[in-house]
Design a protein around this motif. Structure first.
Motif, PDB file in Angstrom:
ATOM      1  N   LEU A 186     -26.066  13.869 -27.709  1.00 18.93           N
ATOM      2  CA  LEU A 186     -25.010  12.901 -28.008  1.00 18.93           C
ATOM      3  C   LEU A 186     -23.690  13.298 -27.351  1.00 18.93           C
ATOM      4  O   LEU A 186     -23.019  12.469 -26.735  1.00 18.93           O
ATOM      5  N   GLY A 187     -23.308  14.551 -27.459  1.00 13.24           N
ATOM      6  CA  GLY A 187     -22.059  15.012 -26.850  1.00 13.24           C
ATOM      7  C   GLY A 187     -22.042  14.800 -25.352  1.00 13.24           C
ATOM      8  O   GLY A 187     -21.038  14.354 -24.781  1.00 13.24           O
ATOM      9  N   GLU A 188     -23.139  15.079 -24.695  1.00 12.95           N
ATOM     10  CA  GLU A 188     -23.235  14.893 -23.247  1.00 12.95           C
ATOM     11  C   GLU A 188     -23.117  13.417 -22.879  1.00 12.95           C
ATOM     12  O   GLU A 188     -22.426  13.052 -21.923  1.00 12.95           O
ATOM     13  N   GLU A 189     -23.770  12.563 -23.657  1.00 13.14           N
ATOM     14  CA  GLU A 189     -23.710  11.122 -23.390  1.00 13.14           C
ATOM     15  C   GLU A 189     -22.292  10.580 -23.621  1.00 13.14           C
ATOM     16  O   GLU A 189     -21.794   9.776 -22.832  1.00 13.14           O
ATOM     17  N   LEU A 190     -21.643  11.019 -24.689  1.00 11.23           N
ATOM     18  CA  LEU A 190     -20.264  10.582 -24.943  1.00 11.23           C
ATOM     19  C   LEU A 190     -19.322  11.096 -23.860  1.00 11.23           C
ATOM     20  O   LEU A 190     -18.383  10.392 -23.467  1.00 11.23           O
ATOM     21  N   ALA A 191     -19.572  12.291 -23.375  1.00 11.81           N
ATOM     22  CA  ALA A 191     -18.761  12.824 -22.273  1.00 11.81           C
ATOM     23  C   ALA A 191     -18.914  11.942 -21.034  1.00 11.81           C
ATOM     24  O   ALA A 191     -17.926  11.671 -20.332  1.00 11.81           O
ATOM     25  N   ASP A 192     -20.120  11.463 -20.778  1.00 14.48           N
ATOM     26  CA  ASP A 192     -20.325  10.533 -19.656  1.00 14.48           C
ATOM     27  C   ASP A 192     -19.500   9.267 -19.836  1.00 14.48           C
ATOM     28  O   ASP A 192     -18.922   8.754 -18.880  1.00 14.48           O
ATOM     29  N   VAL A 193     -19.437   8.758 -21.063  1.00 16.83           N
ATOM     30  CA  VAL A 193     -18.632   7.563 -21.338  1.00 16.83           C
ATOM     31  C   VAL A 193     -17.173   7.824 -20.968  1.00 16.83           C
ATOM     32  O   VAL A 193     -16.531   7.015 -20.287  1.00 16.83           O
ATOM     33  N   VAL A 194     -16.650   8.953 -21.398  1.00 15.58           N
ATOM     34  CA  VAL A 194     -15.257   9.305 -21.098  1.00 15.58           C
ATOM     35  C   VAL A 194     -15.043   9.422 -19.594  1.00 15.58           C
ATOM     36  O   VAL A 194     -14.028   8.952 -19.055  1.00 15.58           O
ATOM     37  N   LEU A 195     -15.983  10.010 -18.900  1.00 14.69           N
ATOM     38  CA  LEU A 195     -15.861  10.169 -17.452  1.00 14.69           C
ATOM     39  C   LEU A 195     -15.896   8.815 -16.736  1.00 14.69           C
ATOM     40  O   LEU A 195     -15.139   8.588 -15.783  1.00 14.69           O
ATOM     41  N   TYR A 196     -16.748   7.916 -17.192  1.00 11.05           N
ATOM     42  CA  TYR A 196     -16.779   6.579 -16.584  1.00 11.05           C
ATOM     43  C   TYR A 196     -15.484   5.821 -16.861  1.00 11.05           C
ATOM     44  O   TYR A 196     -14.945   5.158 -15.974  1.00 11.05           O
TER      45      TYR A 196
ATOM     46  N   ALA B 147     -26.712   4.565 -24.043  1.00  7.61           N
ATOM     47  CA  ALA B 147     -27.427   5.841 -24.118  1.00  7.61           C
ATOM     48  C   ALA B 147     -26.841   6.724 -25.217  1.00  7.61           C
ATOM     49  O   ALA B 147     -27.582   7.439 -25.908  1.00  7.61           O
ATOM     50  N   SER B 148     -25.532   6.655 -25.407  1.00  2.55           N
ATOM     51  CA  SER B 148     -24.888   7.410 -26.483  1.00  2.55           C
ATOM     52  C   SER B 148     -25.372   6.932 -27.845  1.00  2.55           C
ATOM     53  O   SER B 148     -25.686   7.739 -28.728  1.00  2.55           O
ATOM     54  N   PHE B 149     -25.432   5.623 -28.002  1.00  5.46           N
ATOM     55  CA  PHE B 149     -25.913   5.061 -29.269  1.00  5.46           C
ATOM     56  C   PHE B 149     -27.356   5.481 -29.522  1.00  5.46           C
ATOM     57  O   PHE B 149     -27.704   5.877 -30.641  1.00  5.46           O
ATOM     58  N   THR B 150     -28.172   5.402 -28.501  1.00  5.39           N
ATOM     59  CA  THR B 150     -29.584   5.786 -28.659  1.00  5.39           C
ATOM     60  C   THR B 150     -29.703   7.256 -29.042  1.00  5.39           C
ATOM     61  O   THR B 150     -30.487   7.607 -29.925  1.00  5.39           O
ATOM     62  N   ALA B 151     -28.912   8.106 -28.413  1.00 11.25           N
ATOM     63  CA  ALA B 151     -28.944   9.533 -28.747  1.00 11.25           C
ATOM     64  C   ALA B 151     -28.532   9.752 -30.197  1.00 11.25           C
ATOM     65  O   ALA B 151     -29.159  10.535 -30.917  1.00 11.25           O
ATOM     66  N   TRP B 152     -27.502   9.050 -30.644  1.00  6.61           N
ATOM     67  CA  TRP B 152     -27.060   9.186 -32.030  1.00  6.61           C
ATOM     68  C   TRP B 152     -28.136   8.678 -33.003  1.00  6.61           C
ATOM     69  O   TRP B 152     -28.459   9.338 -33.980  1.00  6.61           O
ATOM     70  N   ARG B 153     -28.680   7.513 -32.687  1.00 12.36           N
ATOM     71  CA  ARG B 153     -29.669   6.887 -33.573  1.00 12.36           C
ATOM     72  C   ARG B 153     -30.914   7.748 -33.715  1.00 12.36           C
ATOM     73  O   ARG B 153     -31.505   7.822 -34.794  1.00 12.36           O
ATOM     74  N   ARG B 154     -31.273   8.413 -32.653  1.00 11.56           N
ATOM     75  CA  ARG B 154     -32.482   9.236 -32.670  1.00 11.56           C
ATOM     76  C   ARG B 154     -32.210  10.679 -33.058  1.00 11.56           C
ATOM     77  O   ARG B 154     -33.128  11.496 -33.094  1.00 11.56           O
ATOM     78  N   GLY B 155     -30.952  10.997 -33.354  1.00 16.12           N
ATOM     79  CA  GLY B 155     -30.598  12.338 -33.780  1.00 16.12           C
ATOM     80  C   GLY B 155     -30.757  13.383 -32.694  1.00 16.12           C
ATOM     81  O   GLY B 155     -30.996  14.549 -32.986  1.00 16.12           O
ATOM     82  N   LYS B 156     -30.608  12.951 -31.450  1.00 20.67           N
ATOM     83  CA  LYS B 156     -30.791  13.880 -30.333  1.00 20.67           C
ATOM     84  C   LYS B 156     -29.547  14.727 -30.131  1.00 20.67           C
ATOM     85  O   LYS B 156     -28.427  14.304 -30.384  1.00 20.67           O
ATOM     86  N   GLU B 157     -29.784  15.926 -29.635  1.00 25.59           N
ATOM     87  CA  GLU B 157     -28.695  16.876 -29.416  1.00 25.59           C
ATOM     88  C   GLU B 157     -27.835  16.536 -28.204  1.00 25.59           C
ATOM     89  O   GLU B 157     -26.811  17.166 -27.992  1.00 25.59           O
TER      90      GLU B 157
END
Length: 87
Positions: A49-59, A37-47
């Motif tokens: 990305l930070g939230e998705e990367l934060a989820d990665v860190v939390l997991y 989901a983080s990659f998809t957010a980055w690829r699509r230029g979605k705002e």
């Protein structure tokens, strides 16, 4: 916030909300989904990305807690190992 505190906060949130605290393979699958989901957010230029990367860190923090790993020490050790490499 240091990694040890983050690890504890992430774990306490999982326990309080009744989320998975025992199934390590499932947690790795969820981590993979969040990384994608983080990659998809980055690829699509979605705002988000930070939230998705934060989820990665939390997991990652939750997996560390589930497996009894001191993530802060593991990261500290790995950073030192990487710094000592010639290239």
């Amino acid at each position: 916030m240091d990694l040890a505190s983050l690890q504890r906060i992430a774990w306490d949130n999982k326990v309080r909300k009744g989320y998975n605290t025992t199934d390590v393979p499932l947690e790795f699958c969820m981590l993979q989904e969040k990384a994608a989901a983080s990659f998809t957010a980055w690829r699509r230029g979605k705002e988000i990305l930070g939230e998705e990367l934060a989820d990665v860190v939390l997991y990652v923090s939750s997996i560390a807690e589930m497996t009894g790993l001191d993530l802060q020490e593991a990261v500290r050790t790995k950073v030192a190992k990487n710094a000592a490499r010639a290239t």
